[in-house]
Design an enzyme around this catalytic site. Structure first.
Site, PDB file in Angstrom:
ATOM      1  N   ALA A  66      -2.825   8.258  -5.663  1.00  0.00           N
ATOM      2  CA  ALA A  66      -2.704   8.962  -4.147  1.00  0.00           C
ATOM      3  C   ALA A  66      -2.705  10.508  -4.626  1.00  0.00           C
ATOM      4  O   ALA A  66      -2.445  10.713  -5.756  1.00  0.00           O
ATOM      5  CB  ALA A  66      -1.466   8.334  -3.513  1.00  0.00           C
ATOM      6  N   GLY A 111      -2.479   4.241  -5.606  1.00  0.00           N
ATOM      7  CA  GLY A 111      -3.336   3.490  -4.663  1.00  0.00           C
ATOM      8  C   GLY A 111      -4.478   2.949  -4.966  1.00  0.00           C
ATOM      9  O   GLY A 111      -5.213   2.287  -4.273  1.00  0.00           O
ATOM     10  N   GLU A 114      -4.128  -0.397  -5.665  1.00  0.00           N
ATOM     11  CA  GLU A 114      -3.797  -1.312  -4.523  1.00  0.00           C
ATOM     12  C   GLU A 114      -5.077  -1.383  -3.486  1.00  0.00           C
ATOM     13  O   GLU A 114      -5.319  -2.291  -2.885  1.00  0.00           O
ATOM     14  CB  GLU A 114      -2.779  -0.507  -3.671  1.00  0.00           C
ATOM     15  N   GLU A 134       3.853   4.008  -9.992  1.00  0.00           N
ATOM     16  CA  GLU A 134       4.833   4.665  -9.314  1.00  0.00           C
ATOM     17  C   GLU A 134       6.220   4.969  -9.860  1.00  0.00           C
ATOM     18  O   GLU A 134       6.689   5.852  -9.361  1.00  0.00           O
ATOM     19  CB  GLU A 134       4.540   4.034  -7.990  1.00  0.00           C
TER      20      GLU A 134
END
Length: 258
Positions: A66, A111, A114, A134
């Site tokens: 991200a 992300g 994911e 993360e």
């Protein structure tokens, strides 16, 4: 439909989505997430789209995570909304009635991992690195990573990957069941397209119901009932009549998705 941070193309039923922020390692900022949501709404709405291939621009990153600058500015309330919004968008991918393949062409972190997990099938290039780092930022995965990764690779290894934040290479990812195939970088898109073409040659309603049933195995109390209901629905479709007739007559079926 035009997008700020995506390049899209529809050819022979395959809708290609390229996340196009190569200078930022294709990081997922708010605009890119909005673009992805819009692109998948097009997938749902456009009957000419039979399958989806999603990848990143360049040959170094699928999506390297991200946008850290945006994340650094969130707090408890905005953080919850940030996660819920991303979960909703990625659920739209996971529940898409058309097959979605991630072509992982390098780093798929945070992300990006994911996003790949939300796709139905994953194909990786040999240089791929896949992980959820993360915790090194004082965070946890927020777009569904803590839920989908254990489903694919088991609880113990998922704990290890998420709590250490360490990524795995393409070959280890394949051995874990995290990716379906590993190929040379130059063969990545071709491999993903080959799989998609094999899928979209099958009965579209049946493929859609397969997606529902496999997802139900993880999300409902009685996936068997979902399977039985879907089997019954297949039996009343025109595609079922066509498929069985074609088999008995030793010819290729011509499915209409009806």
């Amino acid at each position: 439909m035009g997008f700020h941070n995506l390049k899209t193309n529809l050819e022979d039923g395959i809708y290609s989505i390229v996340i196009d922020r190569e200078e930022k390692a294709n990081a997922l900022n708010a605009q890119t997430m909005q673009d992805i949501e819009g692109a998948f709404q097009e997938v749902y709405d456009n009957p000419e789209i039979k399958g989806v291939l999603i990848t990143g621009a360049g040959n170094k990153a699928f999506v390297a995570g991200a946008d850290i600058k945006e994340i650094s500015e969130i707090n408890y309330m905005t953080g919850r909304k940030f996660a819920e919004s991303g979960q909703e968008i990625f659920a739209k991918i996971e529940n898409c009635p058309k097959p979605v393949i991630a072509a992982i062409n390098g780093y798929a972190l945070g992300g990006g991992c994911e996003l790949a997990l939300a796709c139905h099938i994953r194909v990786a290039s040999e240089n791929a690195q896949i992980g959820l780092p993360e915790v090194s930022l004082g965070l946890i995965p927020g777009y569904g990573g803590t839920q989908r990764l254990p489903q694919l690779i088991g609880k113990g290894k998922a704990f290890e990957m998420i709590m250490t934040g360490d990524p795995v290479g393409a070959k280890e990812a394949q051995s874990l069941g995290l990716v379906n195939h590993v190929v040379e970088q130059a063969e990545l898109i071709k491999k993903a397209e080959t799989i998609l073409r094999r899928i979209i040659a099958r009965a579209p309603l049946a493929v859609s119901m397969v997606i529902d049933c496999v997802n139900a195995s993880q999300t409902t109390d009685d996936g068997y009932q979902t399977e039985a209901n879907s089997f019954g629905n297949c039996c009343k479709s025109e595609d079922f009549v066509e498929g069985t007739k074609a088999f008995l007559n030793k010819r290729k079926p011509v499915f209409q998705g009806k």
